[in-house]
Design an enzyme around this catalytic site. Structure first.
Site, PDB file in Angstrom:
ATOM      1  N   ASN B 394       0.820  -1.200   0.000  1.00 47.82           N
ATOM      2  CA  ASN B 394       0.000   0.000   0.000  1.00 47.82           C
ATOM      3  C   ASN B 394       0.860   1.258   0.000  1.00 47.82           C
ATOM      4  OD1 ASN B 394      -1.868   2.026   0.401  1.00 47.82           O
ATOM      5  ND2 ASN B 394      -3.068   0.906   1.894  1.00 47.82           N
ATOM      6  N   ASP B 395       1.470   1.569   1.131  1.00 50.90           N
ATOM      7  CA  ASP B 395       2.219   2.825   1.223  1.00 50.90           C
ATOM      8  C   ASP B 395       3.371   2.904   0.223  1.00 50.90           C
ATOM      9  OD1 ASP B 395       0.626   3.802   3.261  1.00 50.90           O
ATOM     10  OD2 ASP B 395       1.761   2.718   4.779  1.00 50.90           O
ATOM     11  N   VAL B 396       3.947   1.738  -0.114  1.00 46.53           N
ATOM     12  CA  VAL B 396       5.126   1.761  -0.995  1.00 46.53           C
ATOM     13  C   VAL B 396       4.758   2.038  -2.448  1.00 46.53           C
ATOM     14  CG1 VAL B 396       6.448   0.223   0.496  1.00 46.53           C
ATOM     15  CG2 VAL B 396       5.115  -0.733  -1.385  1.00 46.53           C
TER      16      VAL B 396
END
Lengths: 114, 473
Positions: B394-396
């Site tokens: 997700n964040d990456v």
């Protein structure tokens, strides 16, 4: 007065003279930084696990405790339990690292076999 | 034969250094690990050799040595063989905690029986204090980290409030007072010794417990560094230069690795250790908000798009590891490859639960090493990619990290998946990543969400691809 005299360095029989020991500490740290600074991210987990196994080197201190106990049972027990913990770390750490790395090295070999 | 003993020690240090160096290359890593193990064995032989004929080196001592070796070694071997690869962070934490415990016990032995292990100098007493303090923190911290990763422990609510800082500061003060007392009495105050043990242990718990699960690998890496420091301190206690060198090397290794992990997540070590969960600050710091304009699609549509692709990049993340879907994923890419579709894996530096953890998981599933592409290599290739499959990451893959200077993620290195023609995000729901920040990628026109558990979606996808005849010729 020589501060090292205060620290008992001159008369030390077992503890190495402080300055020598600090040199060892300093050079060891620099060596660690230099060796480890160049590792690709792929290998960080195995490296962490392998370095962790090496930190079980305290087993040497535990062995020293057992040998120097001279039959003193509480000291023998402390040393032996400490040795057990250290070896759990060392044996487990190296084996689990080997398991991980075996997966990396297996692949090219298999390809060649095809 | 003192010279021989020194020679053995020197060779052991040399082999250890070569081992660590070899661990930095994939080709030599396995041999390097074995070399380090040989170096450790050599160090033990050197030590035993040195004490041969010493008055305390009796049959009784041998019994205690063999007993401790057998129990610890066998348990360690069994643990190492049995743990699943997905539990690697917990396992490292457990081993690490035991290393810390070992240093703690040696320092305790030296303190309780003054003059047997150490020479009673100020240096020895200070070293005992450091070894007890760091060893106890390493032990309790590692055990808490393991328990949290295993899901055996959760953070009590008061631990999430500011109160924990007060408690931890109080514990640190108690440690300091006990340490000063111990040093002032030249190691003769048993009360101070036990107080130091207990307060340090509690401090390890107090510092580790509030840290969120996603940050835990950073903490484990830091604790790994501590166990090296504890070993080096134990080296000062018993007067072993080998211990000091090895401990210092591990301490430095842990620090570097910790820094690498923090960089990968765009977090400072201070914020990991004292900031608590990132979610709370992210909500206030902007970048949040509701999702609009989400496109979702079925597994069937996803399979149809994949069939028409020429080049597919997989972005595996933590969710894939949790779902244990790496083997199913490998099946999917096998059938794509059989159909002549090029497949690669984009590995973010902190994919999985530790740097390099995803590589281990994919290697376990037989993914060829050459298909794993690091971020800097794969990022320029996204514009020429037809389909990106984001699995539990997700964040990456949040473009905000490059576009929104107000975002807490801003500046974090990310994978530029949005530059590919089509992006499929396999996710269980619309929940945020561990940063708690909305992912702009999900709203883009070329992104489709495929909702479901990664393993189930991949299983269904495999079935759909088979029905389409992909990879069957």
């Amino acid at each position: 007065m020589d501060p090292l005299f205060l620290l008992g360095a001159a008369s030390a029989a077992q503890t190495p003279p402080l300055v020598d020991a600090l040199w060892v500490l300093l050079l060891g740290s620099l060596l660690g930084l230099e060796l480890i600074g160049k590792v690709p991210p792929t290998l960080h987990t195995p490296l962490m696990s392998g370095a962790n196994a090496i930190s079980g080197i305290t087993m040497l201190a535990a062995l020293t405790a057992i040998i120097k106990a001279n039959g003193n049972t509480p000291l023998l027990i402390l040393g032996s339990v400490s040795l057990g913990f250290a070896l759990f770390n060392v044996i487990g750490g190296f084996l689990v690292t080997d398991r991980m790395l075996a997966m990396f090295s297996r692949k090219p070999a298999r390809k060649e076999n095809r | 034969m003192d010279i021989l003993k020194y020679a053995i020690d020197l060779v052991a240090v040399l082999l250890l250094a070569l081992g660590i160096k070899g661990l930095s290359k994939v080709r030599s890593a396995r041999e390097a690990n074995q070399l380090a193990a040989v170096a450790m064995a050599l160090a033990v032989v050197g030590l035993l050799f040195n004490y041969l004929g010493a008055p305390g080196f009796t049959a009784q001592a041998w019994i205690w040595i063999i007993g401790g070796t057998l129990v610890g070694g066998v348990l360690g071997a069994i643990t190492a063989q049995r743990v699943p690869m997905t539990s690697m962070p917990e396992t490292v934490a457990l081993f690490n905690g035991c290393g810390g415990m070992s240093s703690l016990l040696v320092a305790l032995a030296a303190a309780l029986f003054p003059g047997t292990l150490d020479d009673g100098t100020l240096v020895a007493i200070i070293s005992i204090v450091i070894s007890v303090f760091v060893g106890a923190i390493t032990f309790t911290g590692s055990i808490v980290a393991m328990a949290k990763l295993q899901g055996w422990l959760s953070t009590p609510s008061w631990m999430q409030s500011k109160l924990r800082h007060l408690v931890n500061i109080a514990l640190a003060v108690v440690c300091l007072v006990a340490a000063i007392k111990l040093i002032a009495t030249e190691g003769n105050s048993q009360e101070a010794l036990w107080l130091l043990v207990i307060a340090s242990g509690l401090l390890g718990i107090g510092v580790t417990l509030p840290i969120g699960g996603a940050d835990m690998p950073v903490v484990i890496s830091l604790l790994n560094s501590y166990s090296g420091v504890a070993a080096a301190a134990a080296g000062f206690v018993v007067g072993s230069q080998l211990l000091i060198v090895a401990g210092a090397m591990v301490g430095a290794a842990g620090l570097i690795l910790t820094q690498v992990m923090c960089n990968g997540m765009n977090r400072s070590l201070v914020s990991v250790l004292f900031g608590g969960a990132l979610g709370a600050s992210a909500a206030a710091g902007g970048g949040g908000g509701e999702y609009t304009n989400i496109t979702s699609c079925s597994v069937e549509e996803c399979a149809l798009t994949l069939e028409a692709a020429e080049r597919v990049v997989i972005v595996p993340g933590y969710g894939l590891a949790v779902a244990q879907a790496q083997h199913t994923l490998r099946e999917v890419t096998r059938s794509l490859e059989a159909a002549g579709i090029e497949a690669a894996y984009a590995i973010h530096p902190v994919a999985g639960r530790m740097p390099g953890h995803m590589n281990v998981l994919l290697a376990e599933a037989d993914v060829p090493y050459e298909q794993l592409k690091e971020m800097d290599v794969i990022n320029p290739e996204f514009p020429a990619t037809d389909v990106v499959l984001v699995l539990g990451a997700n964040d990456v893959v949040n473009p905000q990290a490059k576009t929104d200077p107000n975002s807490p993620l801003y500046g974090m290195p990310v994978l530029d998946v949005q530059q590919a023609r089509t992006v499929f995000v396999v996710k269980r729901g619309m929940s945020a990543g561990y940063s708690g920040i909305k992912n702009d990628l999900f709203e883009l026109a070329n992104t489709s969400m495929v909702f479901g558990d990664a393993k189930k979606v991949l299983g269904d996808l495999l079935g759909e691809l088979k029905e389409l005849g992909v990879g069957k010729k």
